[in-house]
Every structure is written in C-alpha cells, then in structure tokens.
Scaffold this active site. Structure first.
Site, PDB file in Angstrom:
ATOM      1  N   ALA A 199     -15.512 -26.524  62.013  1.00  0.00           N
ATOM      2  CA  ALA A 199     -14.725 -26.245  60.811  1.00  0.00           C
ATOM      3  C   ALA A 199     -13.297 -26.732  61.007  1.00  0.00           C
ATOM      4  CB  ALA A 199     -14.764 -24.749  60.492  1.00  0.00           C
ATOM      5  N   GLY A 204      -6.772 -27.790  51.188  1.00  0.00           N
ATOM      6  CA  GLY A 204      -5.552 -28.571  50.997  1.00  0.00           C
ATOM      7  C   GLY A 204      -5.334 -29.662  52.019  1.00  0.00           C
ATOM      8  N   GLN A 208     -17.109 -40.037  70.181  1.00  0.00           N
ATOM      9  CA  GLN A 208     -18.552 -39.791  70.152  1.00  0.00           C
ATOM     10  C   GLN A 208     -19.012 -39.453  68.737  1.00  0.00           C
ATOM     11  OE1 GLN A 208     -20.641 -38.080  73.523  1.00  0.00           O
ATOM     12  NE2 GLN A 208     -21.329 -36.389  72.248  1.00  0.00           N
ATOM     13  N   GLU A 209     -18.201 -38.696  67.997  1.00  0.00           N
ATOM     14  CA  GLU A 209     -18.562 -38.366  66.617  1.00  0.00           C
ATOM     15  C   GLU A 209     -18.672 -39.634  65.775  1.00  0.00           C
ATOM     16  OE1 GLU A 209     -16.732 -35.992  62.717  1.00  0.00           O
ATOM     17  OE2 GLU A 209     -16.016 -35.506  64.736  1.00  0.00           O
ATOM     18  N   GLN A 263     -35.777 -66.786  44.133  1.00  0.00           N
ATOM     19  CA  GLN A 263     -34.828 -67.252  45.151  1.00  0.00           C
ATOM     20  C   GLN A 263     -33.690 -66.251  45.350  1.00  0.00           C
ATOM     21  OE1 GLN A 263     -31.920 -70.598  44.580  1.00  0.00           O
ATOM     22  NE2 GLN A 263     -33.222 -71.617  46.087  1.00  0.00           N
ATOM     23  N   LEU A 302     -32.163 -54.546  43.626  1.00  0.00           N
ATOM     24  CA  LEU A 302     -33.440 -55.257  43.678  1.00  0.00           C
ATOM     25  C   LEU A 302     -34.600 -54.388  43.189  1.00  0.00           C
ATOM     26  CD1 LEU A 302     -33.037 -57.191  47.039  1.00  0.00           C
ATOM     27  CD2 LEU A 302     -32.978 -58.151  44.731  1.00  0.00           C
ATOM     28  N   HIS A 303     -34.399 -53.086  43.116  1.00  0.00           N
ATOM     29  CA  HIS A 303     -35.415 -52.191  42.564  1.00  0.00           C
ATOM     30  C   HIS A 303     -35.336 -52.106  41.038  1.00  0.00           C
ATOM     31  CE1 HIS A 303     -35.973 -50.761  46.697  1.00  0.00           C
ATOM     32  NE2 HIS A 303     -37.013 -50.059  46.289  1.00  0.00           N
ATOM     33  N   GLY A 319     -13.527 -39.293  59.340  1.00  0.00           N
ATOM     34  CA  GLY A 319     -12.385 -40.183  59.169  1.00  0.00           C
ATOM     35  C   GLY A 319     -12.700 -41.227  58.118  1.00  0.00           C
ATOM     36  N   GLU A 336     -10.129 -45.786  55.265  1.00  0.00           N
ATOM     37  CA  GLU A 336      -8.696 -46.099  55.287  1.00  0.00           C
ATOM     38  C   GLU A 336      -8.050 -45.619  56.588  1.00  0.00           C
ATOM     39  OE1 GLU A 336     -10.346 -46.515  51.469  1.00  0.00           O
ATOM     40  OE2 GLU A 336     -10.346 -44.699  52.710  1.00  0.00           O
TER      41      GLU A 336
END
Length: 386
Positions: free
Chosen positions: A127, A132, A244-245, A282, A340-341, A367, A370
């Site tokens: 957390a 804010g 690592q995150e 194509q 494409l679908h 993160g 930006e």
C-alpha cells in the site's frame, strides 16, 4: 507462435512450467470469466496454488518457502499471461510483497507470516498510493507515530491490488514529515488489527477479476517488530525493490502480448471476408509480420533483463527502460490485434477485447511511462561528460 530459443531455463524449470500450465488450464481458465463478474478470485484458489508450490517460489525452505528461484515465479507469471488471466494476484504477492518482509522484517515477524504466505493461507499487498498522491511518494499523508513500544497508523490508501483479499499489507507511512521522501518508513499491517478497514472494490476498465480496493487505517496499533528495517529508511527499501517490480511487469507484458498474437493468428486464419481468409489480405499479413518481429525483439530483451537481474546487474535505469518498452509493446499489440478482429474485437467475450482493456494499466502502475522516461533521461541527459 514460434519464439526464440530461451536459454535461461533448465530442464527442471521446463518441468515446472508444465505443472503450472496444467494448473492454469484446469484451475484458472475455466473460472476466470466468473471471477471477472465477481470482481475477485476466491481464497481457495490461493490455497491450491500454495499446495502446488506456485507461490513465493524463490523463498528458501528455511523460511517456509518452496526453495526454488525467481525464474519459477516468472514462469507462473508467464503462464497466467498465456491464458490472459489477470485476476490472480500471485505475482505481486510472491515477487513484490514477500521480498519486503523476507529482506527487512524482524525474525519474529518472518517466522509468523512467511510460511503462511508461501502456502496461500495469507495473501499479501503493498500500500503506497493515496487518493492525493500517485508517483510522488514524498507527498504521502498516511502517518505512523510512536506509541510506547509500537506505532499508531492513520491514513488512507487506494488502488491496492489484492486489497480485498489481503491479510498482510506492507504500508508506506510518513514518520518524519519534515524530511520528505527521507522520512518514510514501511510497516506490516495485518487485516485483523483493530482500526484497519477496507473500502469499496474499485470498478476498473480492465483486470476485472483482480480485486483492487481502498484501505483505511484509523488509529491502527502496530507492534514494534512490524516496522520493516530501520525507521525513515522506507524510501530506500522501496527503491531497492522497484527494479524487480518493474522487471516483473516486463515479464507479464511480454507473455500477454505473445498470447494476444497467438489468438489473433488463429482468428484471422479461420475468419473469412470477400471469399478469402482475413489472413490472406496483404494488410493482415504485413501487420502480423511486424508484430511478430517486435515480439521477437521483446522476448530477447526481456530475457536479457532477467539475466542481468539474476546476476545483480539490473539497475533502476535498465529496469525502467524495460518496463517502458514492454508495457508500450503490449499496448500496441493489443490495439493492432483488436483491429484485425473487426467488430468481434470489441466484444467482451473475445479474449482480445479483455486483453486490450487489461493492458492499459501496465503503462501506469509500477511507475507511469512518463516517470520511466524521466528516469532514463536523467541518466543519459544529465550525466557528466566523460
């Protein structure tokens, strides 16, 4: 889709991947749509994942874990991505939350919670974000104040992954308001502590099976041994774990992008328009060829980042560059493949539609793109001349 030969995994890892794939196909894929409707994953699934050794794989047996390595956890993340399962927050629990406790907690706390996190009995969350504040951690308002031999925490957090299921929450608090980021400390709050409560399960545009909640701390009394590491060193610990995150985000984005291309290849080979397969136009062929080339580059890049991290050589700039590249890559792939679908790509029952919505958050959490660019720019633009 054929991919580059990967050299980072051993035969034991390959066998583990087979086990994880069976678990995902049998225990997760058939139920994920129902979990999206319920906006959460049942706790029993966590327990079964723990029984199969899919949680906290890197945690040593001496600490109550399976005794594997980080590659095992990345395999879990990749296999969840392969089926488009964004609901189970296993990877955040295993690769992001658990290391804070394993690396910085008092032995008494480790012994109480780590074995139970590895078996799925306790679910972890971290957390940091507040209503804010987003990326600006120095501005957090949640406070921890000394109370005899312990602490009292007051404040609010939002956008917390695993928020409703969590039992063990790593909470960033201001302990010295005058020192900005250098006055942040990390604490472990458990869900049974008086004064802790959860708000609503937040309704997001994607990742609907992932429970994401607001958390409240109203005079929560925290024992002394629930402080992680040293007082006012929390920002340093956060920075140490961020590489690592962000690498984890690269791993999951690459895996999910590959899955989206696989689904799209199957669709365009089957779907017909103007008496020919969509795959015979194509434009379709060139679009898919370009995405395939990008994914080949992304795979090589991702595996190189993993190698660097395992060797202790992945720094903040390298992890930020990887997170930027792979999160943006997933967004491009999901968008092109949805197109494409055709109209079916906009229908929620098609996995490409869910992948498109799920992908958008990857450029924000861990993160924003930006922020990643600013970290990289500081390194390449502001560094002194040599």
């Amino acid at each position: 889709m054929e991919t580059l030969t990967r050299s980072i995994f051993t035969a034991e890892h390959d066998a583990f991947r087979d086990q994880v794939r069976r678990f995902c196909e049998n225990e997760i894929a058939p139920h994920h749509a129902a979990w999206e409707s319920a906006q959460g994953v049942p706790r029993e699934v966590w327990m079964r994942a723990g029984q199969y050794g899919l949680l906290c794989c890197w945690l040593p047996e001496s600490a109550g874990g399976p005794g594997g390595d980080l590659l095992h956890d990345f395999i879990v993340s990749e296999e969840l991505g392969r089926i488009g399962a964004t609901g189970p927050g296993f990877s955040l629990h295993s690769v992001i939350v658990t290391p804070y406790i394993a690396h910085h907690a008092a032995d008494s706390l480790k012994q109480r919670v780590l074995p139970r996190m590895a078996c799925g009995e306790l679910i972890g969350a971290v957390a940091m974000t507040e209503p804010g504040t987003g990326s600006d951690l120095a501005s957090i308002a949640t406070r921890a104040e000394r109370n005899g031999d312990g602490w009292i925490i007051n404040g609010q957090k939002t956008f917390i992954t695993n928020g409703n299921n969590s039992d063990v929450i790593v909470v960033a608090c201001k302990t010295d308001a005058e020192r900005g980021a250098q006055g942040i400390s990390l604490f472990v709050v458990t869900a049974d502590m008086p004064g802790f409560s959860r708000g609503r399960n937040l309704h997001k545009i994607g990742q609907h099976a992932q429970d994401t909640a607001e958390l409240y701390f109203d005079n929560v009394e925290v024992p002394r041994d629930h402080l992680l590491g040293q007082e006012n060193k929390g920002f340093r610990y956060l920075m140490q774990e961020l590489a690592q995150e962000r690498l984890l985000i690269s791993v999951q984005c690459q895996a999910r992008a590959e899955a989206v291309l696989d689904w799209t290849l199957a669709y365009v080979k089957d779907r017909k328009a103007f008496r020919q397969r969509i795959a015979d136009f194509q434009n379709t062929r060139f679009k898919l060829a370009g995405l395939f080339a990008e994914l080949q580059a992304g795979r090589a890049y991702c595996d190189r980042l993993i190698e660097m991290h395992l060797a202790g050589k992945l720094d903040a700039v390298g992890a930020s560059a990887g997170k930027l590249w792979h999160s943006e890559l997933l967004g491009r792939v999901a968008d092109e493949c949805l197109q494409l679908h055709g109209g079916y790509g906009y229908m929620h029952e098609y996995p490409v539609a869910r992948a498109y919505a799920d992908a958008r958050i990857e450029r924000i959490y861990g993160g924003t793109s930006e922020i990643m660019k600013e970290i990289i720019a500081r390194s390449i633009c502001d560094a002194p001349k040599t």
